[in-house]
Design a protein around this motif. Structure first.
Motif, PDB file in Angstrom:
ATOM      1  N   ARG A  45       0.815  -1.223   0.000  1.00 34.70           N
ATOM      2  CA  ARG A  45       0.000   0.000   0.000  1.00 34.70           C
ATOM      3  C   ARG A  45       0.845   1.268   0.000  1.00 34.70           C
ATOM      4  O   ARG A  45       0.328   2.377   0.154  1.00 34.70           O
ATOM      5  N   PHE A  46       2.160   1.104  -0.208  1.00 33.49           N
ATOM      6  CA  PHE A  46       3.069   2.257  -0.208  1.00 33.49           C
ATOM      7  C   PHE A  46       4.050   2.063  -1.362  1.00 33.49           C
ATOM      8  O   PHE A  46       5.095   1.441  -1.218  1.00 33.49           O
ATOM      9  N   LEU A  76       3.322   6.661  -3.651  1.00 31.97           N
ATOM     10  CA  LEU A  76       1.869   6.767  -3.758  1.00 31.97           C
ATOM     11  C   LEU A  76       1.235   5.869  -2.710  1.00 31.97           C
ATOM     12  O   LEU A  76       1.634   4.715  -2.543  1.00 31.97           O
ATOM     13  N   THR A  77       0.251   6.412  -2.006  1.00 32.66           N
ATOM     14  CA  THR A  77      -0.467   5.634  -1.007  1.00 32.66           C
ATOM     15  C   THR A  77      -1.883   6.181  -0.863  1.00 32.66           C
ATOM     16  O   THR A  77      -2.102   7.394  -0.900  1.00 32.66           O
ATOM     17  N   GLU A  78      -2.846   5.289  -0.704  1.00 23.96           N
ATOM     18  CA  GLU A  78      -4.223   5.723  -0.459  1.00 23.96           C
ATOM     19  C   GLU A  78      -4.411   6.167   0.987  1.00 23.96           C
ATOM     20  O   GLU A  78      -5.462   6.693   1.353  1.00 23.96           O
ATOM     21  N   ASP A  79      -3.379   5.976   1.792  1.00 26.08           N
ATOM     22  CA  ASP A  79      -3.438   6.368   3.200  1.00 26.08           C
ATOM     23  C   ASP A  79      -2.711   7.682   3.443  1.00 26.08           C
ATOM     24  O   ASP A  79      -2.200   7.941   4.540  1.00 26.08           O
ATOM     25  N   HIS A  80      -2.670   8.536   2.427  1.00 24.89           N
ATOM     26  CA  HIS A  80      -1.820   9.722   2.485  1.00 24.89           C
ATOM     27  C   HIS A  80      -2.051  10.567   3.735  1.00 24.89           C
ATOM     28  O   HIS A  80      -1.112  10.892   4.468  1.00 24.89           O
ATOM     29  N   ARG A  90       3.059  16.956   0.455  1.00 22.06           N
ATOM     30  CA  ARG A  90       2.101  16.538  -0.555  1.00 22.06           C
ATOM     31  C   ARG A  90       2.626  16.899  -1.941  1.00 22.06           C
ATOM     32  O   ARG A  90       3.528  17.720  -2.093  1.00 22.06           O
ATOM     33  N   ARG A 114      -5.806  11.937  -8.984  1.00 26.56           N
ATOM     34  CA  ARG A 114      -5.441  10.707  -8.266  1.00 26.56           C
ATOM     35  C   ARG A 114      -4.069  10.831  -7.611  1.00 26.56           C
ATOM     36  O   ARG A 114      -3.903  10.511  -6.427  1.00 26.56           O
ATOM     37  N   ILE A 115      -3.084  11.303  -8.375  1.00 27.52           N
ATOM     38  CA  ILE A 115      -1.733  11.332  -7.798  1.00 27.52           C
ATOM     39  C   ILE A 115      -1.612  12.430  -6.746  1.00 27.52           C
ATOM     40  O   ILE A 115      -0.831  12.284  -5.790  1.00 27.52           O
ATOM     41  N   ASN A 141      -3.998  13.106  -4.639  1.00 30.75           N
ATOM     42  CA  ASN A 141      -4.613  12.505  -3.462  1.00 30.75           C
ATOM     43  C   ASN A 141      -3.811  11.350  -2.877  1.00 30.75           C
ATOM     44  O   ASN A 141      -4.062  10.920  -1.751  1.00 30.75           O
ATOM     45  N   GLN A 142      -2.835  10.841  -3.642  1.00 35.05           N
ATOM     46  CA  GLN A 142      -2.051   9.702  -3.171  1.00 35.05           C
ATOM     47  C   GLN A 142      -0.567  10.023  -2.948  1.00 35.05           C
ATOM     48  O   GLN A 142       0.134   9.261  -2.298  1.00 35.05           O
TER      49      GLN A 142
END
Length: 364
Positions: A264-265, A284-288, A304, A330-331, A333-334
């Motif tokens: 996830r990272f 990139l991570t959805e847990d930013h 960021r 997307r990028i 936000n990630q």
């Protein structure tokens, strides 16, 4: 606090600054010429023209190409706002295009969709120490007879197919702001192999004249002069450049290796044709949001990605921001950039890696 990015400044800069004090020349003299020559040698460019900063360097490039009111310049949606603001400063209109999903750089496919009869220039940005695909950019420019200005503000030392960024197009710029790979505090340089464009850029930054100290002004121009103090710091930084690049690569390689088991990272993709300079080491991570807050609580500063241009509040009602920009959104936000300074110690990096692993261990 472990700072995300900071320059390497020490006694080597003081040595060069003493040369300025001893000379009593403070604006564009021998050290500026020396810094420009070092930049030409590094980039392989015929001309290197030092200016106040990278933003005015972009402005001079645009005006040297006679780009202004009624003209459109295609700019990637993922970049620092100065790229688009320079276009506005020149009186032209920035047109935003979504970026490549892997390198986050200028997308020729998306840019071509935005070309109109008013389009005069492509402005690829070499983002986060990686090169845009300049083979494709130049092919697109040739197809539509467009000018190319490379925003290589983040690209000192970066090469694409062995050639330094900023030297593919008609003009290119480098930046030496305080957080760049090397710094002059502030500062920018225009790169070009074209004698006439170099002359025009120099005139624009020198009150419209070809020679300082005279009062005959061939063109309208401005005062975008460099200073000997900037040059002194720049010379010291250029001497350190290879050491800085090497250390940043070590840091990036270790981050990539030791965090590779975290699904996830994910590290940012690097085009194999590019010789990157890891200005920032990015993932990139959805847990930013959660991981950024967690790391900050543990004394680790992160950063960021740039806020997408089409979402910038200052452009509402001024620039057409309609359309879809899924990759940029997307990028943004990630994306997260980890501490990447030359001075980051092995112990500090060990601590950062341990904290990232601990964050995901608590959630898996």
């Amino acid at each position: 606090m472990i700072i995300q990015i900071q320059p390497w400044i020490d006694e080597e800069e003081l040595i060069q600054l003493k040369r300025v004090v001893d000379s009593t020349f403070v604006v564009e003299h021998k050290l500026t010429k020396e810094f420009e020559e070092m930049t030409k040698q590094m980039a392989g460019s015929k001309h290197a023209i030092a200016m106040t900063n990278g933003t005015v360097a972009l402005y001079c490039c645009l005006k040297a190409l006679n780009i202004g009111p009624g003209d459109e310049v295609i700019v990637p949606d993922m970049t620092f706002i100065a790229t688009a603001n320079a276009v506005i400063m020149a009186g032209a209109t920035p047109v935003f295009a979504d970026v490549e999903p892997d390198t986050f750089c200028f997308s020729v496919t998306e840019a071509e969709k935005k070309i109109t009869p008013r389009t005069k220039c492509l402005m690829p940005v070499h983002l986060y120490g990686q090169a845009a695909d300049m083979d494709k950019v130049m092919a697109l420019a040739n197809k539509y007879d467009l000018k190319v200005i490379e925003d290589a503000a983040q690209g000192v030392g970066v090469r694409f197919n062995g050639k330094h960024v900023g030297t593919f197009g008609h003009l290119g710029i480098l930046s030496y702001y305080g957080n760049k790979t090397i710094t002059c505090g502030e500062g920018g340089v225009v790169l070009t192999d074209d004698d006439e464009l170099a002359k025009l850029c120099y005139r624009l930054k020198n009150h419209g004249r070809d020679v300082k100290g005279t009062f005959m002004h061939e063109h309208i121009g401005f005062n975008f002069s460099f200073t000997e103090m900037q040059a002194a710091i720049g010379i010291a930084q250029m001497i350190k450049l290879e050491r800085i690049i090497s250390r940043k690569k070590q840091l990036a390689d270790r981050y990539y290796q030791e965090l590779s088991d975290l699904p996830r990272f994910k590290p940012a993709y690097i085009d194999l044709r590019c010789t990157p300079v890891f200005w920032f080491t990015s993932f990139l991570t959805e847990d930013h949001k959660a991981i950024s807050e967690y790391l900050l609580e543990n004394g680790i500063q992160t950063r960021r990605f740039f806020y997408p241009l089409h979402l910038q509040p200052c452009y509402k009602g001024i620039v057409d921001v309609s359309g879809e920009y899924p990759v940029t959104e997307r990028i943004y936000n990630q994306g997260i950039s980890l501490p990447s300074s030359y001075g980051l110690t092995d112990e500090e990096q060990t601590y950062i890696i341990a904290k990232i692993k601990a964050f995901y261990a608590d959630r898996d």
